[in-house]
Design a protein around this motif. Structure first.
Motif, PDB file in Angstrom:
ATOM      1  N   GLY A 230      20.600 -14.077  27.779  1.00 31.09           N
ATOM      2  CA  GLY A 230      21.978 -13.753  28.107  1.00 31.09           C
ATOM      3  C   GLY A 230      22.303 -12.278  28.093  1.00 31.09           C
ATOM      4  O   GLY A 230      23.422 -11.902  28.459  1.00 31.09           O
TER       5      GLY A 230
ATOM      6  N   ILE B 286      22.600  -8.675  29.462  1.00 27.86           N
ATOM      7  CA  ILE B 286      22.623  -8.058  30.784  1.00 27.86           C
ATOM      8  C   ILE B 286      21.819  -6.766  30.725  1.00 27.86           C
ATOM      9  O   ILE B 286      22.162  -5.843  29.984  1.00 27.86           O
TER      10      ILE B 286
ATOM     11  N   ALA C 246      26.526 -14.662  29.318  1.00 25.12           N
ATOM     12  CA  ALA C 246      25.947 -13.316  29.249  1.00 25.12           C
ATOM     13  C   ALA C 246      26.795 -12.478  28.309  1.00 25.12           C
ATOM     14  O   ALA C 246      27.965 -12.785  28.064  1.00 25.12           O
ATOM     15  N   HIS C 247      26.206 -11.425  27.768  1.00 34.20           N
ATOM     16  CA  HIS C 247      26.965 -10.544  26.893  1.00 34.20           C
ATOM     17  C   HIS C 247      26.343  -9.153  26.858  1.00 34.20           C
ATOM     18  O   HIS C 247      25.164  -8.970  27.190  1.00 34.20           O
TER      19      HIS C 247
ATOM     20  N   SER D 195      31.619 -10.420  26.554  1.00 36.34           N
ATOM     21  CA  SER D 195      30.946 -11.690  26.858  1.00 36.34           C
ATOM     22  C   SER D 195      31.505 -12.291  28.137  1.00 36.34           C
ATOM     23  O   SER D 195      32.672 -12.079  28.499  1.00 36.34           O
TER      24      SER D 195
ATOM     25  N   LEU E 221      28.428  -7.989  38.277  1.00 32.89           N
ATOM     26  CA  LEU E 221      27.144  -8.004  37.579  1.00 32.89           C
ATOM     27  C   LEU E 221      26.040  -7.346  38.395  1.00 32.89           C
ATOM     28  O   LEU E 221      25.013  -6.941  37.841  1.00 32.89           O
TER      29      LEU E 221
END
Length: 730
Positions: A484, A486, A590-591, A603, A646
């Motif tokens: 998770g 990034i 994701a965080h 997050s 993202l």
């Protein structure tokens, strides 16, 4: 702008007034011993204490060991007090007066070297400007007519020539002002340099796409970041020409006071009986700093605090943040609800902010509708000192423009920044204000009166947390093993910028500020009341179009702040209080970690709801905590838009309506009222929602919409209390 002769006369008068007034001299000028070197002193007292004598004066040459020890001590403390001098004299076998004279001579020597260096920089800069001006003149003398190719006729002035003359006039005033400011604090006579044009390069801090921290354009920051008017700020105009010499004098005196406030110990600062904090001795303050902005107004209380911390940012970038109004208000968005630079009196010398002077206005906030904001009209002055330390000081200008409705004024407040190895900086922050706090609700009285709501501890804690956040955004060595996380650098920067905008928008809708674009519909004065505001959103890419309602309320919980923070940020307990998730399970997709504290992260959450209409929605959440408070802020976001972010896309076009919580200690803990405490202290919790009630901006707001938002707030508060009821009962 100053006229040249007027500025000369003003500074000359200021110098005469200073020399003939009852203003106490600087420490460096108290004794006439500056004509001896730092390694050689006369035995015994100074010449003023001795009878004239024809005998040859005896001198004592210090040993190499004594000089080395005093040199080392000077680097740490160039202004030792009596106790430190006596202790040093005992260690080195010298008289206290010898130590005192040595430090005076050393300070004089350092000051002379600095003056010589600064004058050399000014001369170099002026030589460059003179050469540039000569190039302008040569180009104009060789100008040709664009129509016939021949020389231009005498008496005719092209548009370019007219522009250059206007620019030269502006730059000539600028160099006069710089020379005047430099003369003020290096003690040299001011010199006119006609027809010189300083060419100072732009100094953006590369933290955002548009040159500002977080990518926001420079200027006003606050309600107008989403198109607001900032009526209260805009109603204050810049200083008049007659005010400017007084402002310069006030800024120089404020800088001297800040240095003293930051470096002095007892009896100016006294430790409380429990040893947890230091407090200002007001009587000693008045004796130590007789110059100032006048006596404390009737009904006002003094709030003074000092804190020191080490942050992960170099001193150059810290000065940039403090001297750029947009970066400053963005980094401290939880404290600064809006800010504006009214006029720049000096941009500094030698291509940096050394000597910069700005007249500003700002509104400071606590994230609760129950605490009135504090508005200040002040001058900000930045200077680099002899030992390389930078200092930035604010001081109120209310004496120049009295305002009977003003509830706050800033005595010299600001920070000292010392360079440390590996890109770190040591920051000593002093916050000293006088305020009428009668408008504060009883629920927040203890927190505000303790100084933790607006004090130095909150400023340095926020700065330290934001420096860690920025380091996270710029990190390149991201571990890839954790699920998770990034790792795409551009994606991390875009997501952090989006979360930053979400936090700013949340704070703008929570505090008691009236300068934002909200219209208040319902404003209670009790702890159980809900303040409801509305706003129409039109042509704003960062917010969905239509009518938006914002509702906020604050209440007390007999639960430690850290426990409340952990409960609200945990996705596993979210369905216990989040009505809008419809009881569905929440999963983190994701965080991005922000610093060493586990709870500080951004997050991306997915709600696994049976409602098919929410299948394309995600939740962006930022949770952040420091020793003075914490936030848990979130907003629903479109999954398609988040995929763009993202991948490093522009986050400014992602529509956000943030909601969330602001958690503060109630001020009753015995160890500094910190949020990390787990003792008997409780929490002050603010709950706020921003909700789109109609997608048509022209629609009429119904009372049913207001009632629905009120019910949403009430149900959320009740669910939080029930979920934490075991601890409340304990």
């Amino acid at each position: 702008m100053f006229q040249s002769n007027q500025f000369h006369n003003t500074l000359d008068n200021m110098a005469q007034n200073t020399s003939n007034s009852d203003i106490p001299p600087n420490r460096e000028d108290e004794l006439d011993s500056g004509n001896k070197s730092g390694s050689e002193n006369q035995d015994g007292a100074s010449g003023e204490d001795q009878e004239p004598s024809a005998k040859k004066k005896r001198y004592h040459r210090h040993t190499q060991h004594q000089i080395q020890e005093m040199e080392a001590f000077f680097k740490e403390c160039p202004h030792p007090d009596d106790k430190q001098r006596k202790e040093l004299s005992r260690e080195l076998g010298l008289e206290p007066l010898q130590v005192k004279f040595w430090f005076q001579n050393k300070r004089t020597q350092m000051k002379t070297q600095t003056e010589r260096h600064e004058n050399t920089q000014l001369r170099t800069e002026n030589d460059k400007l003179r050469a540039e001006n000569m190039r302008y003149r040569e180009a104009l003398s060789n100008a040709v007519c664009p129509n016939c190719g021949g020389p231009t006729a005498m008496g005719e002035m092209s548009f370019d020539e007219h522009h250059l003359r206007l620019e030269n006039a502006r730059l000539r005033e600028e160099i006069d002002r710089i020379s005047g400011i430099a003369a003020k604090y290096v003690g040299k006579p001011m010199v006119n340099y006609p027809n010189l044009s300083p060419s100072l390069p732009p100094r953006p801090l590369e933290l955002g796409a548009n040159g500002g921290y977080g990518g926001h354009p420079a200027g006003i920051r606050g309600g107008d970041i989403y198109g607001g008017d900032g009526d209260l700020v805009r109603s204050i105009s810049g200083p008049s020409e007659a005010d400017k010499p007084m402002i310069i004098e006030l800024a120089v005196a404020a800088m001297e006071e800040l240095i003293g406030m930051a470096q002095m110990g007892e009896p100016l600062w006294l430790t409380t009986p429990d040893g947890t904090k230091i407090v200002l001795n007001e009587d000693e303050y008045i004796r130590s700093f007789p110059r100032g902005i006048g006596p404390k107004p009737n009904g006002f209380k003094c709030e003074a605090s000092r804190e020191t911390t080490v942050v992960i940012m170099n001193h150059v970038n810290l000065v940039e943040i403090l001297m750029d109004v947009n970066q400053w208000s963005t980094v401290f968005s939880g404290i600064v609800s809006r800010a504006m630079t009214l006029e720049v009196l000096s941009t500094g010398v030698a291509g940096n902010y050394n000597g910069a002077l700005q007249v500003m206005t700002a509104e400071l906030q606590v994230p609760s509708p129950l605490v009135p904001t504090r508005e200040s009209y002040f001058v900000r002055y930045c200077k680099q000192h002899v030992d390389g330390t930078w200092a930035v000081v604010d001081v109120s200008l209310d004496n120049l423009r009295p305002n009977p409705s003003a509830r706050c004024r800033r005595r010299p407040s600001g920070c000292l920044i010392q360079e440390m190895p590996n890109g770190y900086s040591r920051v000593t922050w002093v916050e000293h204000v006088e305020v009428d706090d009668r408008g504060v609700h009883n629920l927040y009285k203890q927190l505000v009166s303790s100084g933790h709501a607006f004090g130095a501890k909150r400023w340095v804690a926020t700065l330290g947390r934001q420096c860690e956040r920025l380091a996270s955004a710029m990190a390149t060595n991201i571990p890839t093993g954790e699920v998770g996380v990034i790792t795409n650098r551009e994606g991390r920067k875009s997501m952090l910028k989006l979360a930053e905008r979400m936090v700013i928008s949340f704070c703008a809708g929570v505090s008691a500020s009236t300068a934002h674009t909200w219209t208040t519909l319902q404003s209670g004065t009790g702890a159980d009341d809900v303040r409801v505001m509305t706003r129409k959103s039109v042509d704003d890419p960062g917010r969905p179009p239509g009518i938006v309602l914002s509702a906020a309320t604050s209440f007390w919980l007999p639960v430690p702040p850290r426990r409340v923070f952990d409960f609200l940020r945990d996705e596993n307990s979210r369905n216990k209080w989040d009505i809008l998730s419809n009881g569905g399970a929440v999963q983190e997709m994701a965080h991005i970690a922000n610093g060493q504290e586990t709870g500080n992260c951004v997050s991306l959450l997915r709600v696994n709801s049976a409602n098919s209409s929410q299948s394309n929605m995600l939740i962006l959440q930022e949770s952040c905590m420091d020793s003075t408070g914490s936030f848990v802020i979130y907003a629903p976001v479109d999954i398609v838009a988040m995929n763009v972010v993202l991948n490093g896309g522009d986050p400014e076009y992602v529509a956000l309506l943030p909601s969330g919580f602001a958690i503060l200690p109630d001020g009753t803990t015995t160890h500094g009222s910190g949020i990390g405490e787990t003792g008997p202290g409780g929490s002050l919790l603010t709950v706020a929602f921003q909700i789109l009630v109609d997608s048509a901006p022209t629609a009429r707001l119904s009372l049913g919409s207001v009632a629905t938002v009120n019910n949403l707030i009430a149900c959320t508060v009740e669910r939080i209390k029930v979920s934490l009821s075991p601890e409340i009962q304990d």
